[in-house]
Design an enzyme around this catalytic site. Structure first.
Site, mmCIF file in Angstrom:
data_model
loop_
_atom_site.group_PDB
_atom_site.id
_atom_site.type_symbol
_atom_site.label_atom_id
_atom_site.label_comp_id
_atom_site.label_asym_id
_atom_site.label_seq_id
_atom_site.Cartn_x
_atom_site.Cartn_y
_atom_site.Cartn_z
ATOM 1 N N ARG A 125 78.375 57.152 24.871
ATOM 2 C CA ARG A 125 77.920 56.190 24.517
ATOM 3 C C ARG A 125 78.669 54.747 24.579
ATOM 4 O O ARG A 125 78.596 53.952 24.040
ATOM 5 C CB ARG A 125 78.015 55.654 22.965
ATOM 6 C CG ARG A 125 76.496 56.496 22.151
ATOM 7 C CD ARG A 125 76.350 56.224 21.175
ATOM 8 N NE ARG A 125 74.953 57.311 20.308
ATOM 9 C CZ ARG A 125 75.197 58.157 19.685
ATOM 10 N NH1 ARG A 125 76.628 58.157 19.257
ATOM 11 N NH2 ARG A 125 74.411 59.302 19.169
ATOM 12 N N LYS A 147 75.697 44.333 34.858
ATOM 13 C CA LYS A 147 74.186 44.861 34.755
ATOM 14 C C LYS A 147 74.714 46.476 35.933
ATOM 15 O O LYS A 147 75.636 46.446 36.978
ATOM 16 C CB LYS A 147 73.675 43.604 36.088
ATOM 17 C CG LYS A 147 73.071 42.865 35.315
ATOM 18 C CD LYS A 147 71.305 42.143 36.108
ATOM 19 C CE LYS A 147 71.361 40.920 35.269
ATOM 20 N NZ LYS A 147 70.717 39.983 36.207
ATOM 21 N N GLU A 189 74.847 36.680 49.533
ATOM 22 C CA GLU A 189 74.639 36.440 48.632
ATOM 23 C C GLU A 189 76.208 35.263 48.050
ATOM 24 O O GLU A 189 75.944 34.480 47.757
ATOM 25 C CB GLU A 189 75.205 37.515 47.994
ATOM 26 C CG GLU A 189 74.290 38.520 47.977
ATOM 27 C CD GLU A 189 73.365 38.672 46.855
ATOM 28 O OE1 GLU A 189 73.806 37.208 45.242
ATOM 29 O OE2 GLU A 189 72.341 39.344 46.063
ATOM 30 N N LYS A 230 80.134 33.142 39.943
ATOM 31 C CA LYS A 230 79.250 33.904 38.937
ATOM 32 C C LYS A 230 79.733 34.102 37.753
ATOM 33 O O LYS A 230 79.688 34.135 36.918
ATOM 34 C CB LYS A 230 79.102 35.117 39.951
ATOM 35 C CG LYS A 230 78.981 36.799 39.244
ATOM 36 C CD LYS A 230 78.088 37.266 40.236
ATOM 37 C CE LYS A 230 76.971 38.060 39.058
ATOM 38 N NZ LYS A 230 76.619 39.202 39.876
ATOM 39 N N GLU A 240 71.683 37.051 30.027
ATOM 40 C CA GLU A 240 70.396 36.289 31.138
ATOM 41 C C GLU A 240 69.300 36.096 30.441
ATOM 42 O O GLU A 240 68.148 36.096 30.224
ATOM 43 C CB GLU A 240 69.644 37.799 32.471
ATOM 44 C CG GLU A 240 68.852 36.902 33.318
ATOM 45 C CD GLU A 240 68.883 37.667 33.987
ATOM 46 O OE1 GLU A 240 69.393 38.303 34.818
ATOM 47 O OE2 GLU A 240 67.764 37.404 35.136
ATOM 48 N N ARG A 244 71.702 32.476 33.782
ATOM 49 C CA ARG A 244 72.288 33.495 34.585
ATOM 50 C C ARG A 244 70.845 33.954 35.682
ATOM 51 O O ARG A 244 71.438 34.080 36.697
ATOM 52 C CB ARG A 244 72.500 34.487 33.946
ATOM 53 C CG ARG A 244 73.194 36.182 34.731
ATOM 54 C CD ARG A 244 73.641 37.280 33.307
ATOM 55 N NE ARG A 244 73.738 37.627 34.972
ATOM 56 C CZ ARG A 244 74.576 38.789 34.474
ATOM 57 N NH1 ARG A 244 75.626 38.856 32.919
ATOM 58 N NH2 ARG A 244 74.961 40.224 35.283
ATOM 59 N N ASN A 248 69.057 34.584 40.273
ATOM 60 C CA ASN A 248 68.318 35.090 41.072
ATOM 61 C C ASN A 248 67.565 34.164 42.510
ATOM 62 O O ASN A 248 66.439 34.874 42.013
ATOM 63 C CB ASN A 248 66.765 34.984 39.857
ATOM 64 C CG ASN A 248 67.560 36.434 38.942
ATOM 65 O OD1 ASN A 248 68.298 37.649 39.341
ATOM 66 N ND2 ASN A 248 67.213 36.717 37.463
ATOM 67 N N HIS A 251 66.085 35.900 44.745
ATOM 68 C CA HIS A 251 65.495 37.331 44.862
ATOM 69 C C HIS A 251 63.924 37.870 43.675
ATOM 70 O O HIS A 251 64.160 39.514 44.174
ATOM 71 C CB HIS A 251 66.492 38.118 42.928
ATOM 72 C CG HIS A 251 67.473 38.338 43.470
ATOM 73 N ND1 HIS A 251 68.803 36.812 44.583
ATOM 74 C CD2 HIS A 251 69.167 39.595 43.034
ATOM 75 C CE1 HIS A 251 69.578 38.201 44.380
ATOM 76 N NE2 HIS A 251 70.133 38.945 44.030
ATOM 77 N N HIS A 255 62.823 41.036 46.346
ATOM 78 C CA HIS A 255 62.872 41.986 46.029
ATOM 79 C C HIS A 255 61.331 41.986 45.794
ATOM 80 O O HIS A 255 61.593 43.661 45.863
ATOM 81 C CB HIS A 255 62.730 42.299 44.030
ATOM 82 C CG HIS A 255 64.145 42.774 43.263
ATOM 83 N ND1 HIS A 255 65.056 41.976 41.942
ATOM 84 C CD2 HIS A 255 65.360 42.444 43.521
ATOM 85 C CE1 HIS A 255 66.027 41.437 42.202
ATOM 86 N NE2 HIS A 255 66.396 42.521 42.984
ATOM 87 N N HIS A 270 69.334 45.038 50.618
ATOM 88 C CA HIS A 270 69.290 43.606 50.033
ATOM 89 C C HIS A 270 69.958 42.421 50.855
ATOM 90 O O HIS A 270 68.263 41.540 49.673
ATOM 91 C CB HIS A 270 70.196 44.449 48.614
ATOM 92 C CG HIS A 270 69.707 43.313 47.658
ATOM 93 N ND1 HIS A 270 68.949 42.688 46.936
ATOM 94 C CD2 HIS A 270 70.877 42.383 46.630
ATOM 95 C CE1 HIS A 270 68.876 41.705 45.783
ATOM 96 N NE2 HIS A 270 70.135 41.831 46.436
#
Lengths: 373, 373
Positions: A125, A147, A189, A230, A240, A244, A248, A251, A255, A270
């Site tokens: 955990r 993330k 990026e 960032k 997010e 945040r 994207n 993106h 994506h 990417h």
């Protein structure tokens, strides 16, 4: 530590940490690690290629600082962000008797970082986590902000956790070993941070991109500015629920393109996907009468100049039609109650979150782009 | 809602939530859900047996309150806390287009709750989560506090996340459908709260356990006291860096017994394992001169009286020797830097966290217990 190393703090209360940026930092990784995690063992996760390139140097640095370390080596490529490899690494982590206070150390690019961050987030955990990003993309984006995740057949990064690292070590020198294509992809990026809210930085990149590619102070500067940008956004909105989402930019389209090409890095990586995505986001913003065409042209030109793809017909192997792309967009996780959330722009450095973008408008726009191709 | 429903708040800042306890609450599940999550869809996760018993009532309640719901049904039993079933449920959740704001609803016991909580914690990096525990064990323990997880070949619950529910609905009436053995196993966790720090509650149970088993106000009271006790401990220490470890009274021995019996519920269920574990913890505390024998005898007698196992020779199918059990104990996740952390006791209701328990002392004790068997 190298004299000119820069520390960028990511301020997240008790989960705060530093990104340390500098040329040659891999040699100092042991002492940097020890300073943050005095007693932890290190379970290095890396891929076969990076193990050949950088693992001996990292193990030497850990040994010199008295950090007990061993390595788990995964296959290279996006296909390792799978349930199968995830389960394998988790199993080795537990079999290696790593405890909660020990650290998963991600030595690699986005794939290694996202996968091993997820592992660190769920083994017992939650274990400690250190990122040593070896690609430009990972240094300015995926290693910062917590993330983590893997891909499933429905899409990219749909399974994961938020799990902040305890330390990020960005050795700008290791980027010399990247291929031109890999560096360029990461550069997309970098440019994104200019396009989001820093027009001066975008202008700097237009003027100095050759120096950033070549290495030296301009590269270090671009990486530090990117990480600061960032870090500021993540500090405002860790999970997010708001700002945040600006990260994207490009993106949602990107994506969908990655999904459409089966996450095949031979076809599209990417950074290339989001380069096209950012150009589309600006063109779509023009179409929505949010900005004049001049800045959209500027975005397209700059990406063309550095050699990034900017058009759908540059995606090798063809693409689905507009309906097919819309299905992929709808399946992307940035969907709230069926409405589309897009990052659109009012000009270079003036991006904003547009909720309730009419799907029909996007579909028409894509159909036009595909027809033009 | 039934007139006599009780709300137990779990105070965790922005992650706070209520446990609602009452007879017949399943019929109110829709309105209770809506009050907390006004717009969410519900993805019910349950097992085949519970689907037969309770799913129609829950679906009726959701329908009446206008909650869109569908069900994912998993095989019953501890073996569903596996990577395989986890991946399957994740896949169905994403395939069903559930979004971050939608809720995974766990209708079941500890297995369903632990598994689906883990799913809720990782799909789209975290969905909403509602627990509707149907076993006594789940109502007083596993549904409260945010621990989720699955088992791996090295041990139980070694992979998971902390993911707090948004609501827990404990219908004490559904416990009438449990077998005597299941209820008794859950009762071991109820008694645990008395043994940790509430000697009056333990005395109440010694006097009223028949009424708790029979149902009615004594049962509701015992469940509410248990939830309040767990909520207080979790509020003090959400991530088990301190006091929360008290909840592991009997669990270090218990987990080893579960591992030794291959998590076979035919041989030993969790509550039975920790019943033996708690008796051992008190006997070991006597051996360590921490308490006199009288209270340890009291603990053993009460568990014997209600029909719970208290001795290692009551575990069907035999056990490994002391070294084998020690290996299993060492692999349990409550290990810090190789030293053993045990919950020991100075008497009924006087448990405490003992760090650095010498492994040799535990091994000798177990060898004696096994020899006596």
């Amino acid at each position: 530590m190298t004299a000119d190393a820069v520390r960028v703090p990511v301020s997240l209360g008790e989960r705060s940490y530093d990104i340390v940026i500098g040329d040659g930092l891999l040699a100092d990784a042991g002492s940097l690690f020890r300073a943050v995690l005095p007693k932890a063992r290190a379970a290095i996760v890396t891929d076969v290629n990076l193990a050949n390139r950088h693992l001996p140097a990292l193990e030497k640095a850990f040994l010199a600082a008295g950090v007990e370390a061993s390595a788990i080596v995964i296959p290279p490529g996006e296909s390792s962000k799978s349930f199968e490899v995830f389960e394998l690494v988790v199993d080795q982590m537990i079999g290696g008797r790593y405890e909660r206070g020990d650290a998963v150390v991600a030595l690699g690019g986005g794939v290694v970082g996202d996968l091993s961050g997820f592992v660190a987030g769920v083994v017992r955990r939650g274990m400690r986590f250190v990122q040593i990003p070896t690609s430009l993309l990972a240094q300015v984006d995926s290693s910062v902000g917590g993330k983590t995740g893997i891909n499933v057949r429905h899409g990219k990064n749909l399974v994961g956790v938020f799990h902040q690292p305890d330390l990020v070590i960005a050795d700008t020198g290791v980027l010399d070993t990247l291929s031109e294509r890999e560096f360029r992809a990461g550069y997309a990026e970098v440019a994104k941070y200019g396009l989001i809210d820093d027009p001066d930085f975008f202008a700097f990149l237009e003027a100095n991109w050759r120096e950033v590619f070549a290495g030296g102070p301009a590269r270090g500067h671009a990486i530090a500015v990117s990480c600061r940008s960032k870090a500021a956004i993540v500090a405002r909105d860790e999970r997010e629920t708001g700002d945040r989402a600006l990260l994207n930019l490009g993106h949602t389209f990107g994506h969908a393109l990655e999904a459409a090409t089966g996450y095949s890095s031979a076809r599209l990586v990417h950074g290339e996907a989001i380069a096209i995505g950012m150009v589309l986001a600006h063109d779509f913003s023009v179409r929505m009468n949010l900005m004049g065409p001049e800045d959209a042209v500027r975005v397209r030109r700059h990406f063309e100049t550095v050699g990034l793809p900017t058009r759908l017909d540059q995606v090798p192997g063809g693409l689905p039609d507009a309906d097919g792309l819309m299905t992929l967009i709808a399946q992307d996780k940035k969907v709230a109650r069926g409405a589309l959330t897009f990052i659109l722009s009012r000009g270079v450095g003036r991006s904003f979150i547009a909720r309730d973008v009419p799907p029909e408008a996007v579909r028409h726009f894509l159909a036009g782009e595909l027809g033009a191709a």
